[in-house]
Write a protein that holds these residues in place. Structure first.
Motif, PDB file in Angstrom:
ATOM      1  N   MET A  37       0.838  -1.178   0.000  1.00 30.43           N
ATOM      2  CA  MET A  37       0.000   0.000   0.000  1.00 30.43           C
ATOM      3  C   MET A  37       0.883   1.241   0.000  1.00 30.43           C
ATOM      4  SD  MET A  37      -2.644   1.245   2.937  1.00 30.43           S
ATOM      5  CE  MET A  37      -4.245   1.161   2.208  1.00 30.43           C
ATOM      6  N   ALA A  38       0.587   2.167  -0.856  1.00 33.17           N
ATOM      7  CA  ALA A  38       1.344   3.413  -0.951  1.00 33.17           C
ATOM      8  C   ALA A  38       0.847   4.394   0.111  1.00 33.17           C
ATOM      9  CB  ALA A  38       1.188   4.012  -2.337  1.00 33.17           C
ATOM     10  N   SER A  39       1.573   5.453   0.272  1.00 33.67           N
ATOM     11  CA  SER A  39       1.129   6.502   1.180  1.00 33.67           C
ATOM     12  C   SER A  39      -0.133   7.159   0.613  1.00 33.67           C
ATOM     13  CB  SER A  39       2.236   7.533   1.367  1.00 33.67           C
ATOM     14  OG  SER A  39       2.552   8.152   0.144  1.00 33.67           O
ATOM     15  N   ILE A  40      -0.840   7.833   1.479  1.00 35.07           N
ATOM     16  CA  ILE A  40      -2.069   8.533   1.100  1.00 35.07           C
ATOM     17  C   ILE A  40      -1.767  10.022   1.027  1.00 35.07           C
ATOM     18  CG2 ILE A  40      -4.426   9.080   1.792  1.00 35.07           C
ATOM     19  CD1 ILE A  40      -4.373   6.375   3.336  1.00 35.07           C
ATOM     20  N   THR A  41      -2.136  10.635  -0.077  1.00 34.40           N
ATOM     21  CA  THR A  41      -1.955  12.073  -0.229  1.00 34.40           C
ATOM     22  C   THR A  41      -3.142  12.780   0.401  1.00 34.40           C
ATOM     23  OG1 THR A  41      -0.709  11.750  -2.276  1.00 34.40           O
ATOM     24  CG2 THR A  41      -1.641  13.945  -1.892  1.00 34.40           C
ATOM     25  N   LEU A  42      -2.870  13.693   1.313  1.00 32.30           N
ATOM     26  CA  LEU A  42      -3.935  14.448   1.959  1.00 32.30           C
ATOM     27  C   LEU A  42      -4.616  15.353   0.940  1.00 32.30           C
ATOM     28  CD1 LEU A  42      -5.492  15.417   4.474  1.00 32.30           C
ATOM     29  CD2 LEU A  42      -3.656  17.098   4.815  1.00 32.30           C
ATOM     30  N   GLU A  43      -5.917  15.194   0.830  1.00 32.65           N
ATOM     31  CA  GLU A  43      -6.753  16.001  -0.064  1.00 32.65           C
ATOM     32  C   GLU A  43      -8.017  16.382   0.704  1.00 32.65           C
ATOM     33  OE1 GLU A  43      -5.818  16.946  -2.983  1.00 32.65           O
ATOM     34  OE2 GLU A  43      -4.227  15.546  -3.504  1.00 32.65           O
ATOM     35  N   PRO A  44      -8.727  17.425   0.271  1.00 30.35           N
ATOM     36  CA  PRO A  44      -9.966  17.803   0.978  1.00 30.35           C
ATOM     37  C   PRO A  44     -10.976  16.656   1.060  1.00 30.35           C
ATOM     38  CG  PRO A  44      -9.310  19.556  -0.509  1.00 30.35           C
ATOM     39  CD  PRO A  44      -8.398  18.386  -0.790  1.00 30.35           C
ATOM     40  N   HIS A  45     -11.056  15.836   0.022  1.00 28.59           N
ATOM     41  CA  HIS A  45     -12.051  14.769   0.024  1.00 28.59           C
ATOM     42  C   HIS A  45     -11.711  13.608   0.958  1.00 28.59           C
ATOM     43  CE1 HIS A  45      -9.207  13.051  -2.908  1.00 28.59           C
ATOM     44  NE2 HIS A  45      -9.684  11.890  -2.508  1.00 28.59           N
ATOM     45  N   ASN A  46     -10.460  13.483   1.426  1.00 27.66           N
ATOM     46  CA  ASN A  46     -10.128  12.363   2.306  1.00 27.66           C
ATOM     47  C   ASN A  46      -9.696  12.803   3.713  1.00 27.66           C
ATOM     48  OD1 ASN A  46      -7.460  13.208   1.948  1.00 27.66           O
ATOM     49  ND2 ASN A  46      -6.844  11.413   0.782  1.00 27.66           N
ATOM     50  N   GLN A  47      -9.812  14.074   4.009  1.00 29.07           N
ATOM     51  CA  GLN A  47      -9.411  14.582   5.327  1.00 29.07           C
ATOM     52  C   GLN A  47     -10.165  13.874   6.452  1.00 29.07           C
ATOM     53  OE1 GLN A  47     -10.108  18.756   5.951  1.00 29.07           O
ATOM     54  NE2 GLN A  47      -9.349  18.708   8.033  1.00 29.07           N
ATOM     55  N   GLN A  48     -11.464  13.764   6.330  1.00 30.80           N
ATOM     56  CA  GLN A  48     -12.266  13.124   7.382  1.00 30.80           C
ATOM     57  C   GLN A  48     -11.901  11.645   7.519  1.00 30.80           C
ATOM     58  OE1 GLN A  48     -16.495  13.389   6.849  1.00 30.80           O
ATOM     59  NE2 GLN A  48     -16.920  12.732   8.928  1.00 30.80           N
ATOM     60  N   GLN A  49     -11.712  10.951   6.407  1.00 32.14           N
ATOM     61  CA  GLN A  49     -11.328   9.537   6.433  1.00 32.14           C
ATOM     62  C   GLN A  49      -9.979   9.353   7.132  1.00 32.14           C
ATOM     63  OE1 GLN A  49     -10.390   7.966   2.599  1.00 32.14           O
ATOM     64  NE2 GLN A  49     -10.099   5.889   3.346  1.00 32.14           N
ATOM     65  N   LEU A  50      -9.011  10.219   6.817  1.00 29.80           N
ATOM     66  CA  LEU A  50      -7.698  10.140   7.460  1.00 29.80           C
ATOM     67  C   LEU A  50      -7.813  10.404   8.959  1.00 29.80           C
ATOM     68  CD1 LEU A  50      -5.386  11.875   4.861  1.00 29.80           C
ATOM     69  CD2 LEU A  50      -5.333   9.493   5.557  1.00 29.80           C
ATOM     70  N   THR A  51      -8.603  11.387   9.325  1.00 29.35           N
ATOM     71  CA  THR A  51      -8.785  11.705  10.741  1.00 29.35           C
ATOM     72  C   THR A  51      -9.371  10.511  11.478  1.00 29.35           C
ATOM     73  OG1 THR A  51      -9.112  14.031  10.169  1.00 29.35           O
ATOM     74  CG2 THR A  51      -9.830  13.335  12.355  1.00 29.35           C
ATOM     75  N   GLN A  52     -10.329   9.832  10.882  1.00 27.63           N
ATOM     76  CA  GLN A  52     -10.919   8.642  11.498  1.00 27.63           C
ATOM     77  C   GLN A  52      -9.899   7.522  11.638  1.00 27.63           C
ATOM     78  OE1 GLN A  52     -14.271   7.952   8.939  1.00 27.63           O
ATOM     79  NE2 GLN A  52     -15.592   9.319  10.103  1.00 27.63           N
ATOM     80  N   ARG A  53      -9.028   7.360  10.649  1.00 29.32           N
ATOM     81  CA  ARG A  53      -8.000   6.324  10.711  1.00 29.32           C
ATOM     82  C   ARG A  53      -6.934   6.637  11.751  1.00 29.32           C
ATOM     83  NH1 ARG A  53      -5.644   4.390   5.208  1.00 29.32           N
ATOM     84  NH2 ARG A  53      -4.588   3.025   6.688  1.00 29.32           N
ATOM     85  N   MET A  54      -6.827   7.891  12.162  1.00 26.74           N
ATOM     86  CA  MET A  54      -5.821   8.298  13.130  1.00 26.74           C
ATOM     87  C   MET A  54      -6.291   8.120  14.578  1.00 26.74           C
ATOM     88  SD  MET A  54      -4.493  11.717  11.209  1.00 26.74           S
ATOM     89  CE  MET A  54      -2.895  11.939  11.972  1.00 26.74           C
ATOM     90  N   GLN A  55      -7.435   7.504  14.781  1.00 25.37           N
ATOM     91  CA  GLN A  55      -7.955   7.302  16.124  1.00 25.37           C
ATOM     92  C   GLN A  55      -7.065   6.358  16.924  1.00 25.37           C
ATOM     93  OE1 GLN A  55     -10.515   9.149  17.279  1.00 25.37           O
ATOM     94  NE2 GLN A  55     -10.455  10.085  15.251  1.00 25.37           N
ATOM     95  N   ASP A  56      -7.191   6.447  18.223  1.00 22.85           N
ATOM     96  CA  ASP A  56      -6.514   5.570  19.171  1.00 22.85           C
ATOM     97  C   ASP A  56      -4.999   5.670  19.052  1.00 22.85           C
ATOM     98  OD1 ASP A  56      -9.052   4.702  20.099  1.00 22.85           O
ATOM     99  OD2 ASP A  56      -9.160   3.297  18.436  1.00 22.85           O
ATOM    100  N   ASP A  57      -4.337   4.534  18.934  1.00 29.30           N
ATOM    101  CA  ASP A  57      -2.875   4.499  18.967  1.00 29.30           C
ATOM    102  C   ASP A  57      -2.243   4.206  17.618  1.00 29.30           C
ATOM    103  OD1 ASP A  57      -2.780   5.080  21.656  1.00 29.30           O
ATOM    104  OD2 ASP A  57      -2.795   2.994  22.271  1.00 29.30           O
ATOM    105  N   VAL A  58      -2.883   4.599  16.552  1.00 30.72           N
ATOM    106  CA  VAL A  58      -2.331   4.357  15.216  1.00 30.72           C
ATOM    107  C   VAL A  58      -1.058   5.175  15.025  1.00 30.72           C
ATOM    108  CG1 VAL A  58      -2.760   4.706  12.747  1.00 30.72           C
ATOM    109  CG2 VAL A  58      -4.557   3.787  14.202  1.00 30.72           C
ATOM    110  N   TRP A  59      -0.040   4.517  14.497  1.00 31.46           N
ATOM    111  CA  TRP A  59       1.193   5.219  14.139  1.00 31.46           C
ATOM    112  C   TRP A  59       0.965   5.959  12.825  1.00 31.46           C
ATOM    113  CZ3 TRP A  59       5.530   6.021  16.830  1.00 31.46           C
ATOM    114  CH2 TRP A  59       5.772   5.216  17.953  1.00 31.46           C
ATOM    115  N   VAL A  60       1.359   7.221  12.795  1.00 34.54           N
ATOM    116  CA  VAL A  60       1.239   8.048  11.599  1.00 34.54           C
ATOM    117  C   VAL A  60       2.634   8.547  11.234  1.00 34.54           C
ATOM    118  CG1 VAL A  60       0.246  10.134  10.602  1.00 34.54           C
ATOM    119  CG2 VAL A  60      -1.088   8.771  12.226  1.00 34.54           C
TER     120      VAL A  60
END
Length: 140
Positions: free
Chosen positions: A1-24
């Motif tokens: 899986m490649a990195s995800i480029t932050l875009e306006p359409h995926n900001q909310q999805q990325l924020t949800q994936r960053m919950q808890d103890d996820v390494w970013v």
């Protein structure tokens, strides 16, 4: 899986994936930067090697509206955090193996060790408020 480029359409999805103890692991760059362009394939390779972590590519000029004002002195600038604990923020050499070493130096630590590390210097304490990507994405 490649990195995800932050875009306006995926900001909310990325924020949800960053919950808890996820390494970013985030690379802050600029589209005009040839060093960043050359660094991206190695960053994507690192993302593929660590599918349990979230790798984000952020153009700080085009996406300042989404992350706010992150002070970047040079490129590439890396941000590594787990949950709300920012473990690293700074310019690195454009070699993805450095990001790998930085990440692996921290990922084996306990939550208490990580928290102690984030409070071990004035600079690290500053990162917790001023360089927290999860907080930036939820506030902007």
């Amino acid at each position: 899986m490649a990195s995800i480029t932050l875009e306006p359409h995926n900001q909310q999805q990325l924020t949800q994936r960053m919950q808890d103890d996820v390494w970013v692991v985030a690379c802050l760059c600029a589209a005009w930067c040839d060093v960043c362009t050359n660094y991206r394939p190695g960053f994507d390779e690192l993302a593929a090697q660590h599918p349990d972590k979230l790798f984000v590519w952020i153009d700080i000029e085009d996406r300042a509206d989404l992350i706010g004002d992150f002070d970047v002195e040079n490129f590439p600038t890396l941000l590594i955090q787990r949950g709300d604990d920012v473990m690293f923020y700074g310019t690195t050499m454009p070699d993805h193996r450095i990001a790998h070493r930085l990440l692996t130096a921290h990922e084996g630590k306990s939550a208490a060790e990580l928290k102690a590390y984030t409070q071990s210097s004035a600079e690290y304490r500053e990162w917790q408020d001023e360089r927290n990507l999860r907080q930036a994405l939820t506030q902007n």
